[in-house]
Design an enzyme around this catalytic site. Structure first.
Site, short mmCIF file in Angstrom:
data_model
loop_
_atom_site.label_atom_id
_atom_site.label_comp_id
_atom_site.label_asym_id
_atom_site.label_seq_id
_atom_site.Cartn_x
_atom_site.Cartn_y
_atom_site.Cartn_z
N GLU A 100 67.75 42.84 61.41
CA GLU A 100 68.72 42.90 62.50
C GLU A 100 70.11 43.34 62.04
OE1 GLU A 100 66.80 40.22 61.83
OE2 GLU A 100 65.30 40.45 63.41
N ARG A 134 63.64 40.21 81.61
CA ARG A 134 63.53 41.28 80.61
C ARG A 134 62.82 42.51 81.18
NH1 ARG A 134 58.27 39.31 77.20
NH2 ARG A 134 57.64 37.75 78.71
N ASP A 161 58.24 27.97 71.92
CA ASP A 161 58.66 28.44 70.59
C ASP A 161 59.67 27.49 69.95
OD1 ASP A 161 57.01 30.58 70.37
OD2 ASP A 161 58.50 32.10 70.90
N SER A 204 57.53 42.84 73.63
CA SER A 204 58.05 41.64 74.29
C SER A 204 59.48 41.82 74.78
CB SER A 204 57.94 40.43 73.37
OG SER A 204 58.79 40.56 72.27
N ARG A 264 63.01 35.35 79.01
CA ARG A 264 61.60 35.65 78.82
C ARG A 264 60.75 35.29 80.03
NH1 ARG A 264 57.02 32.81 77.64
NH2 ARG A 264 55.44 33.95 76.47
N PHE A 316 68.39 36.45 67.15
CA PHE A 316 68.51 37.32 65.96
C PHE A 316 69.64 38.33 66.12
CE2 PHE A 316 63.73 36.68 66.41
CZ PHE A 316 63.73 35.50 65.68
#
Lengths: 281, 324
Positions: B68, B20, B127, B47, B177, B93
């Protein structure tokens, strides 16, 4: 055009809608007939555009969120000169530019494609944000949406965004005809109090008789003059307006008249409900 | 010819960076290069690495909040007005939650919107399953007109971001990530629509995308010790796919392993199978998520448990060679 001429124009557009639906043998009747006066007011009394140059940068933008009422949009665009009037007979047929739900890439004057409900207000807000905040342009954005689609969550995401950013160049017009496919809106999923809801989201809300062209134009002009907020004009309309056997009946939301019903409807429109003699009789 | 990669490719001190980050770097280049580039984000500015652009170009950054569907619609409306919106969120999302808006308001309407899905793959880790996008490649590549890019490291993500702004039409860029090896270089070639041979070999093709490209190189390195020479392809451009490079490779090797951090169903391996079955069918093994949801855990634990690491690729090559 003066008000009398605008009313005559609306009557012609209604006749075209009936003919288109009879020929297509499918499509929505109630919404298009109910919103004819609003479309007539917008295209012949409010918005700036150039049918010879649909992408004219200074034009006002028009977004149809509830794509299923497109017969009224198509008929109005034809009357405004965006494409030949005879093309209206191709509605929903193979090879047409007048798809069952609108497609922006093929039809001059159509800014957006729509069908799945609740999407238009976001796109209109995106355009308005660019015009107001990024490029500082004088054009305005008009978005027509239905009352039933207020049940979509995305509408409220867009309403929140427009309120936060004070998109004063955005005017939304809601077709408040109280019906949707499964019945009356307040039975399917109660929407009221719509005015209070939009006000709470930071909008100015005006209400008009959706069949009073003067009132609709005045409200749009008032929205232009409001310097701080996006404006919602709740247009109280009669579904199927102008055709007695369709008015107020939610059965006519999603079906077309057959040949005989179409003949009856056209007779009523041509005679202004029996008040004058039709030259076609 | 295979391409130039980092000199210390298999060294334990190879530089690590999240993919990212490359997106953030690319946005800064675009901010300077193209005034029409605008960035929209859904409450994930830091993030998703949109923050530097937001600070440098506040007039061209739009905070959308946690919405979104509106994100995609706003992007469509802005593209309609000539902007090049990069709509940014986590892949679960967007495109996960707003697929209908991407389909109609962006793809069908011909709006020039770039969709950035960060934190994709099981390597999101702790997560858990809700936040591990393992279906995003399938639901984007199925859309007509969509370009789908899955960069393998931060440098390639930077190149993909810059390149996406230069083509007309919707592009989906998938980001991850976790820190992963930064093993390509500024000189490593990148082009939308092209696959790149990162290692030449004659026994088996390993066609991978995302972090699995590095794992494929590691597996190839181990297999070479047993005398098995793999050809490793970076399939960064999942759509359009470079059919020629793929077909040429399997004509030479006669077997293929696909590798990705995505459901096997509908992902990169499926796209490869669609090409090869029509042109030059060879035995194929699929490294990817086996029709399951993920779970919480450390990224490396999850990658190993669910079979998407170098060892899984190693075993898949052994298996497919038996089918040759």
């Amino acid at each position: 055009m003066d008000i009398r001429e605008l009313e005559q124009k609306a009557n012609e557009i209604r006749q075209d809608i009936v003919k288109m639906l009879v020929t297509a043998k499918s499509g929505h009747s109630a919404g298009p007939l109910g919103m004819t006066d609003v479309f007539t007011a917008l295209y012949f009394g409010v918005m700036q555009y150039d049918p010879q140059n649909p992408a004219w940068p200074q034009r006002d933008r028009f977004v149809l969120s509830c794509g299923h009422i497109c017969p009224v949009w198509y008929a109005t665009l034809a009357h405004a000169g965006f494409f030949p009037h005879h093309e209206l007979a191709t509605l929903r047929k193979l090879g047409t530019r007048l798809h069952g739900h609108p497609h922006n890439e093929v039809l001059p004057g159509a800014e957006n494609s729509s069908g799945p409900l609740g999407q238009g207000l976001s796109q209109a807000a995106g355009m308005a944000y660019v015009g107001l905040k990024m490029d500082h342009k004088p054009w305005r954005v008009y978005c027509v949406m239905s009352d039933g689609e207020q049940e979509e969550g995305q509408i409220w995401e867009a309403a929140m965004f427009a309120g936060k950013n004070n998109l004063r160049n955005l005017t939304a017009l809601m077709d408040r005809n109280n019906i949707q496919i499964d019945g009356y809106t307040e039975e399917v999923m109660p929407l009221e109090p719509l005015r209070a809801k939009y006000e709470a989201f930071g909008w100015t809300v005006l209400e008009v008789d959706g069949h009073n062209i003067r009132e609709i134009i005045d409200a749009c002009n008032k929205a232009k003059a409001i310097a701080e907020n996006p404006t919602l004009i709740i247009c109280h309309t009669i579904p199927g307006k102008g055709v007695d056997f369709m008015e107020y009946d939610y059965k006519w939301h999603g079906i077309p008249p057959d040949g005989k019903q179409g003949h009856e409807a056209l007779k009523e429109l041509r005679t202004l409900g029996g008040k004058i003699r039709s030259e076609h009789e | 010819m295979s391409v130039k990669l980092a000199d210390n490719l298999f060294s334990s001190d190879i530089k690590q960076a999240p993919i990212r980050n490359g997106y953030g770097d690319g946005l800064l280049i675009l901010g300077k290069e193209n005034p029409n580039v605008v960035v929209l984000c859904c409450d994930l500015t830091e993030s998703t690495r949109s923050l530097d652009f937001a600070k440098a170009y506040p007039d061209r950054f739009v905070e959308v909040g946690v919405a979104e569907q509106n994100l995609a619609g706003l992007g469509a409306g802005m593209a309609h007005e000539g902007k090049i919106p990069f709509i940014t969120s986590y892949a679960v999302f967007s495109p996960g939650r707003n697929w209908d808006q991407i389909r109609v308001a962006i793809c069908y309407s011909g709006n020039n919107v770039k969709i950035i899905g960060s934190h994709a793959g099981i390597s999101v880790g702790p997560d858990g399953a809700t936040h591990q996008a393992l279906e995003d490649i399938a639901i984007t590549r199925v859309l007509p007109r969509m370009t789908v890019l899955v960069p393998c490291d931060a440098i390639e993500a930077r190149k993909a971001t810059v390149a996406a702004a230069k083509i007309q039409g919707p592009v989906y860029i998938r980001l991850a990530r976790e820190k992963t090896p930064q093993f390509t270089t500024d000189e490593t070639p990148f082009e939308i629509g092209k696959a790149f041979v990162y290692r030449e070999g004659k026994d088996c093709t390993v066609a991978a995308a995302g972090p699995q490209v590095y794992y494929a190189l590691q597996a190839a390195n181990e297999l070479a010790k047993e005398g098995i020479e793999c050809e490793v392809l970076n399939m960064v451009s999942v759509k359009p796919m470079d059919e020629r490079t793929l077909i040429e490779s399997v004509k030479k090797t006669g077997a293929i392993v696909s590798a990705e951090e995505h459901q096997i169903t509908g992902g990169v391996g499926s796209a490869i199978a669609e090409v090869l079955s029509r042109n030059f069918p060879v035995p194929q093994e699929f490294v990817g998520m086996p029709d399951s949801f993920g779970e919480s855990g450390e990224p490396n634990e999850l990658i190993a448990k669910w079979g998407m690491d170098g060892k899984a690729i190693f075993n898949a090559v052994k298996k497919v060679l038996k089918r040759k």
